[in-house]
Scaffold this motif. Sequence first.
Motif: not given
Length: 349
Positions: A337-349
């Motif tokens: 779950y932690v990994a999935e929320y990291l994937r959701v929150g990480l964005v690129e400019d």
Amino acid sequence: MTWFDESRLDDEQALAIADLRLRALAESGSRVRRELGAARDAVAEAVARREGAGRPRAVVAAGPDSRLLRVVLEPTCPVPFVAWPSPGLPGWVGSLDLVVVLAPQGADPGAASAVAEAGRRGAQVVVASPAASLVGEHASGRDTTLLPAETTDPLALAVVMLTFLDQVQLGPATDAEAVAAALDEVAVACSPYRDLAVNPAKSLAIALADTSPVVWGGSALAARAARRVAEELRRAMGRSAIAGDAEHLLPVLEAARVRDVFADPFDASAGSGQRGAGEARPGLLVLDDGDDAPLLVEQRRRLVEVADARGVRVEIVSSEGEAEMARYASLLLQGRYVAEYLRVGLVED
């Protein structure tokens, strides 16, 4: 430039993009129940075949997913136990031995060859795999039992196989319902519908977002969960995430420069405290399954002590319950779950 936007963890549109993956995590407990129900008759058949046969000379777990069985069975199996992740089988395997194979995908040629070879040598074979698959097609013969898989979940199939081994007194007591219940509890606690204030997985994702995670689990099963969680974190973050024994992780923590409390937190080159501008500092993630063996307690104390001395963030994921597999499943799912929320929150400019 990649950065972490924590507001996305409570954003319905951002979470909707990850809905299928989050839904798959939430269904982990139901998959355990589904697999056990689908394989109940086949498990009874495999148990009946062992009646009157006495203990096998050895138990061989073949295939790339054999390592989890090794962690669970090696301390308790009353006969020699061998995990054989390579193709084929050891040369000494024969009619006196029991060969078990986990093949969630059913497409591994090495596992298929192990099943066929075990059958030719006259060993009793128990295979957990989809029936309509390469491995499933090789699981035929007088002494071969197929435990039909309805999903591709390695944990669910491992629980089914451990249930069989428990019933033939070759493995520890395995309570599949306890494993499923532990997974359900994690799914409720870490649900995307629970906001940041009360969601431990979202909070942990925020804590690890700007780190290179260093994951440690003390017991054999917690260490196995740590390796799996580190794999998930690497995929989600595109950044280094390592797991290992305490003596292997301590040098990583000791190499972290002491954090400068006066550094500008928005200046990566100044605040990272690492060699090289913009390098993420390590963050220690401890997976605690409640094992209080003195050696493990001392190793954990040393890791946390070094981390605190270097200003490294320490996060602890805990799991309660009497059953080892239930605690392992809980730690693993929390990490996913932690990994999935990291994937959701990480964005690129």
